[in-house]
Design an enzyme around this catalytic site. Structure first.
Site, PDB file in Angstrom:
ATOM      1  N   ASP A 129      38.406  30.016  39.689  1.00  0.00           N
ATOM      2  CA  ASP A 129      38.881  31.347  40.056  1.00  0.00           C
ATOM      3  C   ASP A 129      38.951  31.535  41.570  1.00  0.00           C
ATOM      4  O   ASP A 129      39.855  32.201  42.071  1.00  0.00           O
ATOM      5  CB  ASP A 129      37.936  32.400  39.437  1.00  0.00           C
ATOM      6  CG  ASP A 129      38.445  33.821  39.599  1.00  0.00           C
ATOM      7  OD1 ASP A 129      39.650  34.036  39.343  1.00  0.00           O
ATOM      8  OD2 ASP A 129      37.657  34.699  39.984  1.00  0.00           O
ATOM      9  N   HIS A 178      46.813  34.942  47.122  1.00  0.00           N
ATOM     10  CA  HIS A 178      46.879  36.201  47.870  1.00  0.00           C
ATOM     11  C   HIS A 178      45.986  36.202  49.107  1.00  0.00           C
ATOM     12  O   HIS A 178      46.170  37.027  49.995  1.00  0.00           O
ATOM     13  CB  HIS A 178      46.629  37.415  46.960  1.00  0.00           C
ATOM     14  CG  HIS A 178      45.191  37.688  46.681  1.00  0.00           C
ATOM     15  ND1 HIS A 178      44.474  37.036  45.718  1.00  0.00           N
ATOM     16  CD2 HIS A 178      44.324  38.566  47.252  1.00  0.00           C
ATOM     17  CE1 HIS A 178      43.242  37.500  45.707  1.00  0.00           C
ATOM     18  NE2 HIS A 178      43.113  38.424  46.620  1.00  0.00           N
ATOM     19  N   LYS A 207      46.347  37.868  53.580  1.00  0.00           N
ATOM     20  CA  LYS A 207      45.413  38.744  54.293  1.00  0.00           C
ATOM     21  C   LYS A 207      45.573  38.534  55.806  1.00  0.00           C
ATOM     22  O   LYS A 207      45.634  37.397  56.275  1.00  0.00           O
ATOM     23  CB  LYS A 207      43.962  38.430  53.886  1.00  0.00           C
ATOM     24  CG  LYS A 207      43.645  38.845  52.450  1.00  0.00           C
ATOM     25  CD  LYS A 207      42.186  38.575  52.135  1.00  0.00           C
ATOM     26  CE  LYS A 207      41.879  38.720  50.664  1.00  0.00           C
ATOM     27  NZ  LYS A 207      41.733  40.092  50.204  1.00  0.00           N
ATOM     28  N   HIS A 210      41.297  30.119  46.882  1.00  0.00           N
ATOM     29  CA  HIS A 210      41.044  30.917  48.081  1.00  0.00           C
ATOM     30  C   HIS A 210      40.130  30.217  49.092  1.00  0.00           C
ATOM     31  O   HIS A 210      40.431  30.142  50.279  1.00  0.00           O
ATOM     32  CB  HIS A 210      40.425  32.267  47.712  1.00  0.00           C
ATOM     33  CG  HIS A 210      41.181  33.015  46.651  1.00  0.00           C
ATOM     34  ND1 HIS A 210      42.546  32.987  46.535  1.00  0.00           N
ATOM     35  CD2 HIS A 210      40.755  33.817  45.638  1.00  0.00           C
ATOM     36  CE1 HIS A 210      42.927  33.746  45.511  1.00  0.00           C
ATOM     37  NE2 HIS A 210      41.851  34.255  44.945  1.00  0.00           N
ATOM     38  N   ARG A 260      57.577  43.186  26.705  1.00  0.00           N
ATOM     39  CA  ARG A 260      57.855  43.346  25.279  1.00  0.00           C
ATOM     40  C   ARG A 260      57.823  44.802  24.792  1.00  0.00           C
ATOM     41  O   ARG A 260      58.536  45.173  23.900  1.00  0.00           O
ATOM     42  CB  ARG A 260      56.841  42.513  24.485  1.00  0.00           C
ATOM     43  CG  ARG A 260      57.311  42.247  23.081  1.00  0.00           C
ATOM     44  CD  ARG A 260      56.951  40.905  22.571  1.00  0.00           C
ATOM     45  NE  ARG A 260      55.800  40.321  23.219  1.00  0.00           N
ATOM     46  CZ  ARG A 260      54.785  39.785  22.552  1.00  0.00           C
ATOM     47  NH1 ARG A 260      54.773  39.811  21.256  1.00  0.00           N
ATOM     48  NH2 ARG A 260      53.793  39.205  23.176  1.00  0.00           N
ATOM     49  N   GLU A 316      31.090  38.763  46.238  1.00  0.00           N
ATOM     50  CA  GLU A 316      31.575  39.982  45.597  1.00  0.00           C
ATOM     51  C   GLU A 316      30.405  40.673  44.912  1.00  0.00           C
ATOM     52  O   GLU A 316      29.590  40.009  44.257  1.00  0.00           O
ATOM     53  CB  GLU A 316      32.632  39.649  44.550  1.00  0.00           C
ATOM     54  CG  GLU A 316      33.888  39.076  45.147  1.00  0.00           C
ATOM     55  CD  GLU A 316      34.946  38.844  44.087  1.00  0.00           C
ATOM     56  OE1 GLU A 316      35.824  39.704  43.953  1.00  0.00           O
ATOM     57  OE2 GLU A 316      34.884  37.826  43.394  1.00  0.00           O
ATOM     58  N   LYS A 364      48.273  32.191  40.359  1.00  0.00           N
ATOM     59  CA  LYS A 364      47.245  31.443  39.659  1.00  0.00           C
ATOM     60  C   LYS A 364      46.864  32.084  38.315  1.00  0.00           C
ATOM     61  O   LYS A 364      47.011  33.294  38.199  1.00  0.00           O
ATOM     62  CB  LYS A 364      46.033  31.265  40.553  1.00  0.00           C
ATOM     63  CG  LYS A 364      45.127  32.482  40.625  1.00  0.00           C
ATOM     64  CD  LYS A 364      43.843  32.061  41.255  1.00  0.00           C
ATOM     65  CE  LYS A 364      42.719  32.831  40.724  1.00  0.00           C
ATOM     66  NZ  LYS A 364      42.409  34.117  40.994  1.00  0.00           N
ATOM     67  N   LYS A 400      29.882  36.306  41.911  1.00  0.00           N
ATOM     68  CA  LYS A 400      29.999  37.695  41.450  1.00  0.00           C
ATOM     69  C   LYS A 400      28.594  38.286  41.401  1.00  0.00           C
ATOM     70  O   LYS A 400      27.606  37.547  41.247  1.00  0.00           O
ATOM     71  CB  LYS A 400      30.570  37.729  40.028  1.00  0.00           C
ATOM     72  CG  LYS A 400      31.933  37.078  39.888  1.00  0.00           C
ATOM     73  CD  LYS A 400      33.044  38.073  40.100  1.00  0.00           C
ATOM     74  CE  LYS A 400      34.400  37.462  39.818  1.00  0.00           C
ATOM     75  NZ  LYS A 400      35.465  38.120  40.584  1.00  0.00           N
TER      76      LYS A 400
HETATM   77  C1  BG6 Z   1      41.128  36.902  42.515  1.00  0.00           C
HETATM   78  C2  BG6 Z   1      40.071  36.526  41.520  1.00  0.00           C
HETATM   79  O1  BG6 Z   1      41.994  35.823  42.755  1.00  0.00           O
HETATM   80  O2  BG6 Z   1      40.504  37.275  43.731  1.00  0.00           O
HETATM   81  C3  BG6 Z   1      39.074  37.636  41.317  1.00  0.00           C
HETATM   82  O3  BG6 Z   1      40.697  36.204  40.277  1.00  0.00           O
HETATM   83  C4  BG6 Z   1      38.525  38.099  42.643  1.00  0.00           C
HETATM   84  O4  BG6 Z   1      38.037  37.233  40.454  1.00  0.00           O
HETATM   85  C5  BG6 Z   1      39.652  38.384  43.625  1.00  0.00           C
HETATM   86  O5  BG6 Z   1      37.756  39.257  42.411  1.00  0.00           O
HETATM   87  C6  BG6 Z   1      39.108  38.679  44.992  1.00  0.00           C
HETATM   88  O6  BG6 Z   1      40.152  39.111  45.791  1.00  0.00           O
HETATM   89  P1  BG6 Z   1      39.888  40.062  47.019  1.00  0.00           P
HETATM   90  O7  BG6 Z   1      41.227  40.213  47.669  1.00  0.00           O
HETATM   91  O8  BG6 Z   1      39.351  41.331  46.457  1.00  0.00           O
HETATM   92  O9  BG6 Z   1      38.879  39.356  47.878  1.00  0.00           O
END
Ligand code: BG6
Length: 491
Positions: A233, A176, A180, A238, A38, A214, A146, A338
């Site tokens: 999330d 994603h 990896k 994942h 936009r 994390e 997502k 987290k």
């Molecule tokens: C994302 C989440 O899909 O993956 C994040 O929304 C998370 O919260 C991230 O931090 C982790 O990805 P990676 O590749 O850093 O392990």
């Protein structure tokens, strides 16, 4: 074509990945990137913004000025409101500026927008004639990321909406993690080596732990996270994808559908969590203020964009069972959080203990069970833990490591997940993308937990100080099965 071109995903992940592919000569020729959002911008000002963001994300590797110049020459911007048909008419014009049929017929649309805009963008693309039937000699595909719904019902609705305008092979749903290297290597390790298949079952495996830890908090993503939580999330996507790859049956071929069929089958074999079992099968937590790697961290409720009374979980742990012939009775423990002490993602496959004779009888509990550790990140590699004799005159045994490290074996270069995924999206290889039924099967697993947690405030014991391994309930969850969480050691 990137919708949501002003966003964080575009400048932090997508454009750096495209630039890197270009630099390594991997992009198709000719190619063009057309961003749409936009905000008012010219081609030049968008390029300048992207260049600056690239400098930040590529800090470890200097940006190659020549490669950037040639790349930037193919990058264009088109301002527009995504709900306006006029925007799509302008996009059509910009596409038509090229006289090369490959650039006008082979189109990849990346929806880097909030999910509530997926429907409107896809509908408008369809109405404007930009999405075409693949059978007419053009290739048009749509990439979505997502959150793919926020529960089973909304995920079904989204799948239904996308399938109104697109064939399943035209929809590329990104997780994603599948991009990896270490996650792709799970399939290679299992099915390119005769060694592992023999031990990959309830006969030899005692239990499996999948950890994605994390050390950072939610940072600037508080508002998003309030709608998500750790289960949506990380676990729904994942962690369950990693579980599917670790536990699935051998596919009949390496074709995308064959692999996706096996993953769906596995996800459907996960025993449903009954409401009365929630307390014993899952644990949640939320970080409070603490110290992580020497730096002070505020509590989740104090983060920007977070409700000060929020009960959203920043930690989730589950005990799952896969009710099939191979895995019956083997617990799979999944956890993610987290503000945990370190960043570490790994799969820990623990084998049964050796019989209580010979060395085990002599050394007793000091003799560890064997384990295979798939280190997803950091310290990428695979480690097999076995018992060995400590050199010396006494009979002393201890665990030793048989180890493969990516860095030592292949050097430092491993492509970013998005590079691989974007390349596959362009070539139409759907292996690393999620199929509609796969997404729904994963929601089916977490849905009962989401329902149980909704509107149930966190209790005192569910909080954990930042910099620790989660709430006490996670320890209890695994202790119930006679096990303990392994502390990852990504050396
Ligand atoms: C994302 C989440 O899909 O993956 C994040 O929304 C998370 O919260 C991230 O931090 C982790 O990805 P990676 O590749 O850093 O392990």
């Amino acid at each position: 074509m990137i919708f949501g071109a002003s966003g964080d995903l575009t400048s932090r992940k997508l454009v750096p990945a495209l630039y890197s592919l270009h630099r390594h000569g991997r992009l198709p020729s000719p190619f063009r990137v057309l961003g749409c959002a936009r905000r008012a911008k010219s081609d030049e000002s968008w390029r300048a913004e992207l260049r600056e963001a690239l400098g930040r994300s590529h800090r470890a590797q200097p940006v190659d000025a020549g490669a950037w110049e040639t790349f930037a020459g193919s990058v264009f911007y088109c301002q527009g409101d995504l709900a306006e048909p006029g925007t799509y008419a302008r996009l059509r014009e910009r596409i038509a500026e090229s006289s090369d049929a490959r650039l006008t017929r082979n189109l990849l649309f990346y929806l880097a927008t909030p999910p509530d805009q997926f429907g409107i963008v896809v509908e408008q693309l369809y109405r404007s004639g930009l999405i075409r039937d693949e059978s007419v000699g053009s290739r048009t595909r749509v990439v979505v990321e997502k959150p793919l719904g926020h529960d089973l019902v909304s995920a079904r609705r989204l799948n239904e909406l996308l399938s109104r305008y697109l064939g399943e092979s035209q929809i590329l749903r990104i997780d994603h993690y599948l991009g990896k290297e270490t996650v792709q290597n799970i399939v290679v390790l299992r099915f390119a080596n005769a060694l592992f298949e023999r031990v990959w079952s309830r006969d030899v495996v005692d239990h499996v732990q999948i950890t994605v830890a994390e050390s950072s908090g939610v940072g600037t993503r508080g508002a998003y996270y309030e709608q998500a939580g750790a289960l949506r999330d990380m676990v729904q996507n994942h962690l369950l994808q990693v579980l599917a790859l670790v536990a699935m049956e051998p596919p009949v071929s390496l074709e995308a559908e064959a692999i996706r069929d096996e993953k769906v089958k596995l996800l459907r074999s996960v025993r449903p969590i009954m409401p009365e079992e929630i307390g014993r099968c899952v644990a949640r937590g939320q970080y409070t203020a603490g110290v992580v790697s020497g730096r002070a961290q505020c509590g989740y409720r104090q983060e920007a964009g977070v409700n000060p009374g929020s009960s959203v979980e920043t930690f989730a742990a589950l005990r799952l069972f896969v009710d099939n012939w191979r895995w019956a009775g083997v617990p799979f423990y999944l956890r993610t959080g987290k503000c945990l002490p370190i960043d570490a993602s790994e799969v820990w496959i623990q084998f049964r203990r050796a019989p209580e004779v010979l060395f085990t009888a002599r050394c007793g509990p000091r003799l560890d069970a064997n384990a295979l550790v798939l280190r997803l990140q950091p310290g990428e590699g695979v480690t097999l833990l076995v018992n060995g004799k400590v050199p010396g005159l006494e009979l002393v045994l201890r665990t030793v490591r048989v180890q493969f490290k990516y860095a030592a074996e292949f050097g430092a270069y491993t492509p970013e997940a998005y590079e691989r995924l974007l390349l596959d999206a362009m070539s139409g290889d759907t292996t690393l993308f999620l199929r509609a039924d796969e997404v729904e099967a994963a929601w089916q697993i977490v849905d009962p937990v989401l329902r149980a947690w909704a509107d149930k405030p966190l209790s005192e014991s569910e909080f954990y100080p930042a910099g620790t391994w989660g709430p006490a309930s996670a320890e209890e969850l695994i202790a119930c099965g006679g096990h303990a969480w392994r502390v990852p050691q990504p050396d």
